[in-house]
Enzyme design. Structure first.
Site, short mmCIF file in Angstrom:
data_model
loop_
_atom_site.label_atom_id
_atom_site.label_comp_id
_atom_site.label_asym_id
_atom_site.label_seq_id
_atom_site.Cartn_x
_atom_site.Cartn_y
_atom_site.Cartn_z
N SER A 98 6.69 13.15 -0.45
CA SER A 98 6.20 12.86 0.88
C SER A 98 5.32 13.97 1.44
O SER A 98 4.27 14.26 0.90
CB SER A 98 7.39 12.56 1.81
OG SER A 98 6.95 12.13 3.07
N HIS A 99 5.78 14.63 2.50
CA HIS A 99 5.01 15.64 3.20
C HIS A 99 5.25 17.04 2.65
O HIS A 99 4.73 18.02 3.19
CB HIS A 99 5.35 15.62 4.69
CG HIS A 99 6.82 15.78 4.95
ND1 HIS A 99 7.73 14.81 4.62
CD2 HIS A 99 7.55 16.79 5.49
CE1 HIS A 99 8.95 15.21 4.94
NE2 HIS A 99 8.87 16.41 5.47
N ASP A 112 0.13 12.05 5.41
CA ASP A 112 0.86 12.96 4.54
C ASP A 112 0.62 12.61 3.07
O ASP A 112 -0.27 11.82 2.75
CB ASP A 112 2.35 12.95 4.87
CG ASP A 112 3.01 11.62 4.51
OD1 ASP A 112 2.30 10.60 4.46
OD2 ASP A 112 4.23 11.61 4.29
N ASP A 134 2.11 10.83 0.64
CA ASP A 134 2.18 9.46 0.12
C ASP A 134 1.66 8.42 1.10
O ASP A 134 1.78 7.22 0.85
CB ASP A 134 3.61 9.12 -0.31
CG ASP A 134 4.60 9.14 0.85
OD1 ASP A 134 4.45 10.00 1.74
OD2 ASP A 134 5.54 8.32 0.86
N ASP A 138 2.50 7.62 4.35
CA ASP A 138 3.30 6.86 5.32
C ASP A 138 3.41 7.55 6.68
O ASP A 138 3.85 6.94 7.64
CB ASP A 138 4.69 6.52 4.77
CG ASP A 138 5.52 7.74 4.36
OD1 ASP A 138 5.05 8.87 4.58
OD2 ASP A 138 6.62 7.55 3.83
N ARG A 139 3.00 8.81 6.78
CA ARG A 139 3.05 9.51 8.08
C ARG A 139 1.65 9.68 8.65
O ARG A 139 0.66 9.65 7.91
CB ARG A 139 3.71 10.88 7.94
CG ARG A 139 5.13 10.79 7.42
CD ARG A 139 5.81 12.15 7.40
NE ARG A 139 7.14 12.04 6.83
CZ ARG A 139 8.19 12.78 7.18
NH1 ARG A 139 8.05 13.69 8.14
NH2 ARG A 139 9.36 12.63 6.61
N LYS A 170 7.03 3.00 6.74
CA LYS A 170 6.06 3.46 7.74
C LYS A 170 4.68 3.47 7.10
O LYS A 170 4.55 3.48 5.88
CB LYS A 170 6.45 4.84 8.27
CG LYS A 170 6.87 5.88 7.25
CD LYS A 170 7.42 7.11 7.97
CE LYS A 170 8.05 8.11 7.02
NZ LYS A 170 9.41 7.73 6.60
#
Length: 539
Positions: free
Chosen positions: A112-113, A276, A278, A280-281, A375
């Protein structure tokens, strides 16, 4: 040739809120990925005859892990794998492809992030047939199986060429390599008014997007520049790299320094945004103006009627308990359903599937809707662009008008990083025991109304989840404490601060919240227990 490989269990493969997340060097250990993936296959009753989606955000070890998983899937009898070209796919796209193909599950290889590279982090998200993260009950069983695994199955075969679109065979399993951009672009075109946004850009609207050299770079180039007409170069750091070019792909004011510097310059564009690792943010910025994720969720919800994809109405909205209460006031005014859930996107999925909510969001820069079960960063950016295109108002004007209508939640998250896990767990346990005694006590200018654990009772499946500790004050201020499930270096204590204001919307955030931050440190004895007198990261 099928191989059954003896293996030794690892004891650290417990999934967090969004999958397994570890240091790259950890997952490079012999059989580490194989053990985890086989444990999933075994837990769900095998994968014979099933279809899965597979891809990643392009970080270090992505290519190696994908080949391992494909060969294991074939050895375990999987019918088909749908894989993003070059092994790439964003988390939102993976969810959409999974749902469109009625697949049985999917893997997104991402942390992720978190930073990437050989000295960075790596992760594996496992999604179920719902298109969302697996339930806690399932992840707990996977963990138990991972501690007892003794062998895994894998095909001894050459690596698969993932640069070539189309179908090919790996043993008896079909592999379909897809263009990962097209299904996502088509989905966004169904929801948003692309013609209006094109007109916005044609009129000279200036926009900049930071992809952090992660997976949404190609998506952003295709959508914002090629389709919508933003000038070439509007998308920064657009080429996915294994180490993200040394960037930390976390869309916040600390790590998105290049974007923040641009948006706070004298010649700032009209809007800035970031995703981010991947995809999603998201983060939203105006000219010298930052929109908190909590406010963003509230603003999007309040303006849903402006978006073609939601013209027939929305069911409701949900937020994580740690997210500010801003959207609750919107839900009340609109007369729609409102829910407060634990941190973790999986808690939204039951509410979406039962048509209780359409929108949802978390303070950790995640916003989304029921178009998928994750998200979605670019979705949120397009939502803002669509609002601007219809209203002709700036990011700041839209936000300030929202505050004037609903009041403002001054809100901030304080992260205390790298705490010894035993110390962090003891702090939370002692704090939980202490909270019920606080009602009526005064700390500085704040009097406690009530305090205790946040407990969520799922209205769909009847499950009950405890997630975090909350202190409510008589002036509607709040403090929320929880331990993060996304770090790889010790424990992170997250403290969320919120104060509500109906008149003055230009207070200094740090100064206004510092008295509450001091109360938070005092109640939890953070300094005494951790040695930290201030937070490591403020967002």
């Amino acid at each position: 040739m099928l191989k059954i490989v003896p293996t030794t269990p690892y004891d650290d493969q417990k999934m967090g809120t969004a999958g397994l997340r570890k240091k790259s060097k950890t997952v490079e250990q012999p059989n580490y990925v194989e053990n985890f993936v086989q444990s999933i296959f075994d837990t769900i009753g095998g994968v014979e005859g099933k279809t899965f989606v597979l891809g990643g955000d392009g970080r270090y070890f992505n290519k190696i892990a994908i080949q391992k998983i494909m060969k294991m899937a074939a050895a375990n009898g999987m019918k088909k794998l749908i894989v993003g070209q070059d092994g790439l796919i964003s988390t939102p796209t993976s969810s959409r492809v999974l749902l469109d193909n009625k697949a049985d599950g999917g893997f997104v290889l991402t942390a992720s992030h978190n930073p990437g590279g050989k000295n960075g982090d790596f992760g594996i998200k496992y999604a179920t047939a719902t298109g969302g993260q697996c339930p806690t009950a399932v992840s707990d069983k996977i963990y138990e199986n991972s501690k007892n695994i003794r062998e895994y199955k894998i095909l001894d075969a050459p690596d698969v060429d993932l640069s070539r679109l189309g179908t090919q065979k790996l043993g008896n399993m079909e592999i379909e390599v897809i263009d990962y951009l097209t299904p996502y672009v088509e989905m966004m075109e169904e929801i948003f008014d692309f013609a209006a946004i094109k007109k916005l850009f044609a009129g000279g609207f200036r926009f900049v997007f930071d992809a952090f050299n992660a997976v949404t770079g190609p998506y952003a180039k295709k959508i914002f520049e090629d389709i919508l007409g933003a000038p070439q170069g509007s998308v920064l750091n657009a080429v996915p790299m294994e180490d993200f070019g040394g960037l930390h792909p976390d869309p916040n004011l600390i790590y998105a320094k290049q974007l923040v510097d641009i948006m706070y310059s004298d010649n700032a564009p009209d809007m800035g945004a970031a995703n981010d690792g991947d995809g999603d943010r998201n983060m939203i910025l105006g000219k010298k103006f930052f929109v908190t994720p909590s406010d963003s969720l509230a603003i999007l919800t309040d303006n849903y009627r402006l978006i073609p994809g939601y013209k027939n109405g929305i069911f409701g909205v949900a937020k994580s308990a740690a997210t500010s209460t801003a959207v609750s006031r919107v839900a009340k005014a609109l007369g729609i359903g409102y829910y407060e859930v634990p941190t973790g996107w999986k808690y939204f999925c039951n509410l979406m599937d039962s048509h209780r909510i359409t929108f949802c969001g978390e303070e950790s820069f995640g916003t989304g809707s029921s178009h998928i079960r994750e998200k979605d960063g670019i979705w949120a950016v397009l939502f803002w662009l669509n609002i601007i295109a219809v209203t002709g108002k700036s990011v700041e004007q839209i936000t300030r008008e929202h505050w004037a209508k609903y009041g403002r939640s001054y809100y901030m998250r304080n992260d205390y990083d790298g705490i010894d896990v035993a110390v962090a767990n003891k702090l939370m346990a002692d704090l939980e025991a202490k909270l019920p005694t606080l009602a009526g006590q005064t700390f500085g200018d704040f009097t406690v109304r009530s305090a205790g654990a946040f407990i969520y009772n799922d209205p769909v499946d009847g499950s009950s989840t405890k997630n975090g500790l909350v202190v409510y004050f008589t002036d509607n201020s709040r403090i929320v404490y929880r331990l993060s499930g996304t770090g790889t270096n010790g424990a992170t204590l997250r403290v969320y601060l919120e104060r509500f204001e109906t008149q003055d919307f230009d207070k200094n955030m740090l100064e206004f919240l510092e008295p509450l931050a001091e109360v938070a440190r005092q109640i939890a004895e953070i300094g005494m227990r951790t040695g930290k007198t201030k937070a490591d990261v403020l967002t």
